[in-house]
Design a protein around this motif. Structure first.
Motif, PDB file in Angstrom:
ATOM      1  N   ARG A  18       0.863  -1.187   0.000  1.00 45.91           N
ATOM      2  CA  ARG A  18       0.000   0.000   0.000  1.00 45.91           C
ATOM      3  C   ARG A  18       0.893   1.227   0.000  1.00 45.91           C
ATOM      4  O   ARG A  18       1.822   1.331   0.789  1.00 45.91           O
ATOM      5  CB  ARG A  18      -0.895   0.013   1.233  1.00 45.91           C
ATOM      6  N   HIS A  19       0.579   2.151  -0.918  1.00 49.40           N
ATOM      7  CA  HIS A  19       1.326   3.401  -1.008  1.00 49.40           C
ATOM      8  C   HIS A  19       0.595   4.446  -0.178  1.00 49.40           C
ATOM      9  O   HIS A  19      -0.529   4.816  -0.492  1.00 49.40           O
ATOM     10  CB  HIS A  19       1.458   3.853  -2.462  1.00 49.40           C
ATOM     11  N   MET A  20       1.239   4.878   0.888  1.00 43.54           N
ATOM     12  CA  MET A  20       0.678   5.876   1.785  1.00 43.54           C
ATOM     13  C   MET A  20       1.312   7.214   1.411  1.00 43.54           C
ATOM     14  O   MET A  20       2.526   7.282   1.211  1.00 43.54           O
ATOM     15  CB  MET A  20       1.026   5.547   3.238  1.00 43.54           C
ATOM     16  N   SER A  21       0.508   8.267   1.322  1.00 45.53           N
ATOM     17  CA  SER A  21       1.096   9.555   0.963  1.00 45.53           C
ATOM     18  C   SER A  21       0.415  10.695   1.696  1.00 45.53           C
ATOM     19  O   SER A  21      -0.720  10.563   2.187  1.00 45.53           O
ATOM     20  CB  SER A  21       1.026   9.782  -0.548  1.00 45.53           C
ATOM     21  N   ILE A  22       1.139  11.806   1.751  1.00 35.13           N
ATOM     22  CA  ILE A  22       0.598  13.033   2.305  1.00 35.13           C
ATOM     23  C   ILE A  22       1.176  14.193   1.510  1.00 35.13           C
ATOM     24  O   ILE A  22       2.345  14.155   1.112  1.00 35.13           O
ATOM     25  CB  ILE A  22       0.923  13.180   3.813  1.00 35.13           C
ATOM     26  N   VAL A  23       0.355  15.179   1.250  1.00 35.20           N
ATOM     27  CA  VAL A  23       0.813  16.406   0.620  1.00 35.20           C
ATOM     28  C   VAL A  23       1.044  17.420   1.727  1.00 35.20           C
ATOM     29  O   VAL A  23       0.184  17.627   2.588  1.00 35.20           O
ATOM     30  CB  VAL A  23      -0.212  16.937  -0.410  1.00 35.20           C
ATOM     31  N   ILE A  24       2.218  18.019   1.716  1.00 34.14           N
ATOM     32  CA  ILE A  24       2.570  19.044   2.696  1.00 34.14           C
ATOM     33  C   ILE A  24       2.579  20.370   1.943  1.00 34.14           C
ATOM     34  O   ILE A  24       3.484  20.616   1.137  1.00 34.14           O
ATOM     35  CB  ILE A  24       3.931  18.759   3.344  1.00 34.14           C
ATOM     36  N   PRO A  25       1.578  21.201   2.181  1.00 38.88           N
ATOM     37  CA  PRO A  25       1.472  22.441   1.414  1.00 38.88           C
ATOM     38  C   PRO A  25       2.483  23.504   1.855  1.00 38.88           C
ATOM     39  O   PRO A  25       3.039  23.434   2.955  1.00 38.88           O
ATOM     40  CB  PRO A  25       0.038  22.906   1.685  1.00 38.88           C
ATOM     41  N   ASP A  26       2.690  24.446   0.965  1.00 42.17           N
ATOM     42  CA  ASP A  26       3.483  25.648   1.270  1.00 42.17           C
ATOM     43  C   ASP A  26       4.902  25.345   1.726  1.00 42.17           C
ATOM     44  O   ASP A  26       5.440  25.996   2.633  1.00 42.17           O
ATOM     45  CB  ASP A  26       2.764  26.510   2.319  1.00 42.17           C
ATOM     46  N   THR A  27       5.503  24.350   1.136  1.00 38.14           N
ATOM     47  CA  THR A  27       6.907  24.025   1.389  1.00 38.14           C
ATOM     48  C   THR A  27       7.478  23.474   0.089  1.00 38.14           C
ATOM     49  O   THR A  27       6.798  23.449  -0.927  1.00 38.14           O
ATOM     50  CB  THR A  27       7.057  23.032   2.563  1.00 38.14           C
ATOM     51  N   THR A  28       8.707  23.065   0.138  1.00 39.89           N
ATOM     52  CA  THR A  28       9.323  22.475  -1.056  1.00 39.89           C
ATOM     53  C   THR A  28       9.738  21.039  -0.764  1.00 39.89           C
ATOM     54  O   THR A  28       9.956  20.662   0.396  1.00 39.89           O
ATOM     55  CB  THR A  28      10.580  23.267  -1.483  1.00 39.89           C
ATOM     56  N   ALA A  29       9.871  20.282  -1.821  1.00 40.25           N
ATOM     57  CA  ALA A  29      10.348  18.910  -1.669  1.00 40.25           C
ATOM     58  C   ALA A  29      11.757  18.908  -1.063  1.00 40.25           C
ATOM     59  O   ALA A  29      12.065  18.069  -0.212  1.00 40.25           O
ATOM     60  CB  ALA A  29      10.332  18.188  -3.011  1.00 40.25           C
ATOM     61  N   ASP A  30      12.584  19.873  -1.462  1.00 38.27           N
ATOM     62  CA  ASP A  30      13.945  19.933  -0.920  1.00 38.27           C
ATOM     63  C   ASP A  30      13.938  20.163   0.586  1.00 38.27           C
ATOM     64  O   ASP A  30      14.721  19.560   1.321  1.00 38.27           O
ATOM     65  CB  ASP A  30      14.750  21.035  -1.611  1.00 38.27           C
ATOM     66  N   ALA A  31      13.049  21.041   1.069  1.00 37.92           N
ATOM     67  CA  ALA A  31      12.976  21.326   2.503  1.00 37.92           C
ATOM     68  C   ALA A  31      12.498  20.097   3.279  1.00 37.92           C
ATOM     69  O   ALA A  31      13.046  19.767   4.335  1.00 37.92           O
ATOM     70  CB  ALA A  31      12.056  22.519   2.766  1.00 37.92           C
TER      71      ALA A  31
END
Length: 129
Positions: free
Chosen positions: A4-17
């Motif tokens: 199972r692929h679990m995911s979350i979107v973290i708004p107002d930031t960058t993937a690098d951070a």
């Protein structure tokens, strides 16, 4: 074996951070309950006091692709591979963790997925503070 692929979107930031935060072993206790305490380094390996006992964790080397895959060696010597990615998302960053059932019962698998969901939420909260 189910995955199972679990995911979350973290708004107002960058993937690098998000990647930089999650890749720092000193931050593990803030978001990874299964690896919650006693993190110490032995070369490239982390030795962690976990609810299962002492485990070792080896992350992929730092990279520009957001790959945080890591192998966890359990007290009985079993090695569990954990795919973990941080990706750019139109709203910020997305973190994806693949949970594999392996030899768990369906109930244990659901509990493991629920634990990963809590860890991802904790990561999002820690990064956005």
């Amino acid at each position: 074996m189910h995955s199972r692929h679990m995911s979350i979107v973290i708004p107002d930031t960058t993937a690098d951070a998000v990647y930089a935060f999650a890749a720092d072993p000193d931050n593990l206790p803030q978001w990874a309950a299964g690896l919650a305490s006693g993190v110490r380094r032995v070369g490239d390996t982390l030795v962690v006091d976990s609810p299962m006992g002492e485990v070792t964790v080896r992350f992929e080397p730092t990279n520009r692709y957001g790959i945080l895959d890591h192998d966890v060696t359990l007290p009985d010597g079993t090695v569990v591979a954990n795919p973990l990615r941080v990706l750019a998302h139109p709203e910020g960053a997305e973190v994806i963790f693949t949970v594999r059932q392996r030899d768990m019962t369906d109930e244990q698998f659901e509990a493991d997925c629920a634990a990963v969901e809590r860890d991802l939420a904790a990561l999002a909260a820690a990064v956005t503070v």
